[in-house]
Design a protein around this motif. Structure first.
Motif, PDB file in Angstrom:
ATOM      1  N   ALA A  48       0.848  -1.144   0.060  1.00  0.00           N
ATOM      2  CA  ALA A  48       0.079  -0.095   0.059  1.00  0.00           C
ATOM      3  C   ALA A  48       0.894   1.254   0.058  1.00  0.00           C
ATOM      4  O   ALA A  48       0.549   2.197  -0.759  1.00  0.00           O
ATOM      5  N   LYS A  49       1.983   1.372   0.880  1.00  0.00           N
ATOM      6  CA  LYS A  49       2.928   2.376   0.524  1.00  0.00           C
ATOM      7  C   LYS A  49       3.451   2.514  -0.595  1.00  0.00           C
ATOM      8  O   LYS A  49       3.650   3.621  -1.139  1.00  0.00           O
ATOM      9  N   ASP A  50       3.748   1.627  -1.474  1.00  0.00           N
ATOM     10  CA  ASP A  50       4.539   1.606  -2.504  1.00  0.00           C
ATOM     11  C   ASP A  50       3.472   2.129  -3.473  1.00  0.00           C
ATOM     12  O   ASP A  50       3.641   2.560  -4.602  1.00  0.00           O
ATOM     13  N   GLU A  51       2.285   1.873  -3.381  1.00  0.00           N
ATOM     14  CA  GLU A  51       1.228   2.130  -4.227  1.00  0.00           C
ATOM     15  C   GLU A  51       0.924   3.582  -4.270  1.00  0.00           C
ATOM     16  O   GLU A  51      -0.223   4.249  -4.700  1.00  0.00           O
ATOM     17  N   GLY A  52       1.702   4.374  -3.327  1.00  0.00           N
ATOM     18  CA  GLY A  52       1.302   5.938  -3.070  1.00  0.00           C
ATOM     19  C   GLY A  52       0.698   6.195  -1.763  1.00  0.00           C
ATOM     20  O   GLY A  52       0.364   7.311  -1.508  1.00  0.00           O
ATOM     21  N   ARG A  53       0.777   5.298  -0.888  1.00  0.00           N
ATOM     22  CA  ARG A  53       0.354   5.508   0.473  1.00  0.00           C
ATOM     23  C   ARG A  53      -1.455   5.855   0.532  1.00  0.00           C
ATOM     24  O   ARG A  53      -1.954   6.163  -0.709  1.00  0.00           O
ATOM     25  N   ASP A  54      -1.808   6.056   1.594  1.00  0.00           N
ATOM     26  CA  ASP A  54      -3.356   6.448   1.505  1.00  0.00           C
ATOM     27  C   ASP A  54      -4.242   5.447   0.998  1.00  0.00           C
ATOM     28  O   ASP A  54      -5.109   5.984   0.191  1.00  0.00           O
TER      29      ASP A  54
END
Ligand SMILES: Nc1nc2c(ncn2[C@@H]2O[C@@H]3COP(=O)(O)O[C@H]4[C@@H](O)[C@H](n5cnc6c(=O)[nH]c(N)nc65)O[C@@H]4COP(=O)(O)O[C@H]3[C@H]2O)c(=O)[nH]1
Length: 713
Positions: free
Chosen positions: A425-431
């Motif tokens: 999820a962090k890699d996907e741009g967070r949030d």
């Protein structure tokens, strides 16, 4: 000769009298008993040697007389003896008294005196014969026993522990004053009663079970528990209860000794809580989380359930800590915990593993995508700005989700997988959130997209209504129609309700959707009536979510008014399983709907689990046989049996019936032959758009509107 033999006989008799006398004297001595005789005619007295012995005198040392005897008694005892004697002679009372005698050397003896009155042939009292028994030793023993009992009672009374003893029938035989205070009753009130007189039923039953165990196993039982004093004070008691025995080794009761360990237990609880909770947020810490995760796995395994584990990490939290300080960082963590708590259910476990890492065990989900809906809610609440010391902080978080049993069945792996999904999820741009399995993420995203689209569809008026005729098969006439929603998607085309109603229910969007359908359908039906057409009864679907709010009744009243729709033209359908979720609430709101004059039908009947008694309490007019039972008619034996049973049930409860999903003439005939004439199904017509439905009404309805509420007969 004769004389001499007579003499011999007299001598022998005298000898034997002397022997008996000696034996009697010896016996009296042994028994510490004396006997006396008072001649009431000449007032002479005889005392046996035993009397002298009790008075501490040599036999015959004093002439026996009442006065002589009285001289060994103190005044109160003299009065006692005199009164007893007078009462005996007057025939008022038996002579049976206890008194003391004081010997010349000053010793006091306790005496039990008894006497009896004798009469001559004319019934005139002539003598009194009495006994005096020295009971000094007995009295001494009694006093000593009493003294030791007093010492024992004083000892147990001065012990802080609660002490009680019961007999083998679980009845209290005694207790100490701490126990009296605990029960709020005196010893006299306690003795002779059992626990059921003092404790609530379930507590008394618990104590009874423990006591029975003691008698069964003949060994002590240890029990620790919180108990409430009658004044409401809670104490933690550790009780040891053991059997006690008589001199022959038989159990004659049990003795309990309870120590008040409230302070120790409170400290224990506090330490335990500290060891298992995070000081800052008061949430379960890593230790307790592990324990809860193990429990969740065990429970899910037992019940063949699923659950999700969410791993949440605040985005750029380090930056807040470094730039604004730890106090603000701590505050942010506390706010985060509070916000997450608000969107999860009570049974879900939110823990803080340390730093800005939180985990959530979601046990309340029925399918994997439920976890994504909750993750989405969490992302949303964390995104809300936090106001602190003139700062406005904007936070976000990244959530990883692993699923039991889909991803793994082992606690360690589930945590590892949720953690690695969080990094995704962090890699996907967070949030955002990610499932451990990317397939699940795709499904969840599709769902979320669908929800957003549904909202838009409502705003952009993309829903349309179809109507499906309900026919009286005997007359082939239209008796009503059901409104069925469709979604005219700009790209995907016509989407059937099965594809979006469940999601609309989950997100609560079903309420505005159903309200929209109701309004449009009513407006349409009112138009047809105005045109002079007879569409019959309009059936509307109602979601159980409407049953929860108190807004439904005012809404429907307003709608009837604003559309000019007669309530008698309307039938509301609600599924059996939805009613059964909360029958009491459903009954209350359905009663109000029925009071407005609206007809009520149970949809999909046979698929829920309503009982006859519950059915009888519902204000319903009709049952709709679910189409799954009609589908295989008349060939499938089970479906034949079920539909016959439903028809019989409707007759018993005096309810009208509609069968759904009849596609063939065989199905229609079977239903008609068994007494179900109202049929909705492709055999008569598929659901039709408004224009075609109008034509259908013109072709199939009766001219005159009659008995709409219960269909045309
Ligand atoms: N195979 C077959 N199917 C038949 C036949 N006759 C009728 N049907 C279908 O059976 C369903 C009957 O509606 P339902 O039991 O209320 O079941 C409805 C209802 O539970 C729900 N639904 C539809 N419209 C609404 C609505 O406006 N609000 C709510 N809350 N639910 C709705 O969606 C369900 C499905 O609706 P539809 O797809 O329109 O499906 C309709 C209808 O097209 C037949 O002979 N053969």
């Amino acid at each position: 000769m004769y004389n001499s033999s007579m003499n011999n006989m007299n001598i022998e008799k005298n000898n034997s009298n002397i022997i008996i006398q000696k034996q009697f004297t010896a016996a009296q001595k042994l028994a510490k008993l004396g006997s006396w005789e008072l001649n009431l005619v000449d007032h002479t007295q005889i005392w046996s040697d035993g009397v002298y012995a009790i008075l501490g005198e040599e036999p015959q040392s004093t002439a026996p007389s009442v006065e002589a005897f009285m001289s060994y008694l103190d005044e109160p005892d003299q009065i006692k003896v005199q009164t007893a004697m007078q009462n005996l002679i007057a025939g008022v009372e038996e002579f049976d008294i206890y008194h003391n005698v004081k010997t010349k050397d000053g010793r006091v003896r306790n005496v039990h005196a008894r006497a009896e009155l004798f009469f001559d042939e004319n019934n005139v009292p002539i003598k009194i014969i009495g006994t005096v028994l020295d009971i000094s030793t007995h009295i001494k023993l009694q006093e000593e026993t009493k003294k030791s009992m007093n010492i024992l009672n004083s000892v147990i009374d001065n012990v802080n522990n609660l002490i009680f003893y019961k007999d083998t029938n679980f009845v209290y035989m005694g207790c100490n004053s701490s126990f009296e205070k605990f029960l709020g009753h005196s010893r006299e009130e306690i003795i002779g009663k059992d626990d059921f007189s003092f404790f609530p039923q379930e507590v008394a039953e618990h104590f009874r079970d423990l006591d029975e165990k003691i008698f069964e196993n003949k060994e002590a039982v240890f029990n620790s528990q919180w108990v409430t004093y009658p004044n409401g004070q809670e104490v933690y008691l550790h009780t040891t209860t053991s059997p006690f025995y008589d001199e022959n080794g038989n159990i004659i009761g049990l003795v309990g000794n309870a120590v008040d360990l409230t302070k120790e237990q409170q400290l224990n609880d506090k330490l335990n809580h500290q060891a298992h909770h995070d000081v800052l947020t008061k949430l379960p810490n890593r230790i307790l989380f592990s324990d809860r995760l193990d429990h969740a796995i065990e429970k899910a395994q037992r019940n063949e359930d699923i659950f999700a584990l969410l791993f949440l990490d605040l985005d750029r939290f380090k930056h807040i800590n470094d730039s604004l300080g730890h106090d603000i960082g701590d505050y942010v963590l506390q706010i985060t915990a509070e916000r997450i708590k608000k969107v999860i259910r009570e049974g879900d476990t939110l823990s803080r593993l340390g730093g800005d890492e939180f985990t959530i065990i979601l046990e309340s989900i029925s399918k994997a995508t439920d976890a994504s809906l909750i993750a989405k809610k969490i992302l949303k609440v964390i995104r809300k700005p936090i106001h602190i010391f003139n700062h406005e902080l904007y936070l976000s978080s990244s959530i990883g989700i692993s699923l039991y049993p889909e991803d793994n069945r082992v606690a360690r792996n589930l945590l590892k997988f949720a953690d690695s999904a969080m990094y995704k999820a962090k890699d996907e741009g967070r949030d955002n959130f990610q499932f451990y399995s990317s397939d699940m993420t795709d499904k969840a995203l599709e769902l979320i997209l669908m929800e957003a689209n549904l909202r838009q569809a409502l705003e952009k008026n993309e829903f349309i209504i179809y109507f499906q005729p309900i026919t009286n098969a005997k007359t082939n006439r239209l008796v009503g129609l059901e409104s069925l929603i469709r979604w005219m998607h700009p790209e995907k085309g016509l989407i059937p309700p099965d594809k979006f109603i469940p999601l609309a229910e989950e997100t609560g969007l079903i309420i505005p959707i159903d309200q929209w359908v109701m309004k449009q359908a009513m407006l349409q039906v009112v138009d047809w009536y105005k045109e002079g057409l007879n569409p019959g009864l309009l059936s509307l679907n109602m979601s159980s979510l409407q049953l929860k709010g108190d807004e439904f009744i005012p809404f429907i009243e307003d709608l009837l008014k604003s559309t000019n729709c007669n309530p008698e033209w309307i039938q509301i359908e609600i599924t059996e399983s939805q009613i059964m979720k909360k029958p009491e609430e459903a009954i209350s709101i359905l009663n109000q709907v029925s009071a407005l004059g609206i007809t009520l039908a149970i949809d999909d009947f046979g698929t829920g689990f309503s009982s006859l008694s519950q059915l009888k309490r519902l204000p319903i007019d009709k049952l709709k046989i679910d189409r799954s039972f009609v589908k295989e008619l008349p060939n499938d034996e089970e479906d034949v049996a079920i539909s016959k049973a439903i028809i019989a049930l409707a007759k018993t409860l005096d309810l009208h019936l509609i069968a759904e999903g009849a596609e063939t003439i065989e199905q229609v005939n079977f239903l008609m032959n068994h007494g179900c004439d109202y049929i909705q199904g492709y055999y008569f017509s598929k659901p039709l758009p408004q224009k075609e439905m109008r034509e259908y009404i013109i072709k199939h309805s009766q001219q005159i509107i009659e008995n709409t509420k219960n269909f045309v007969i």
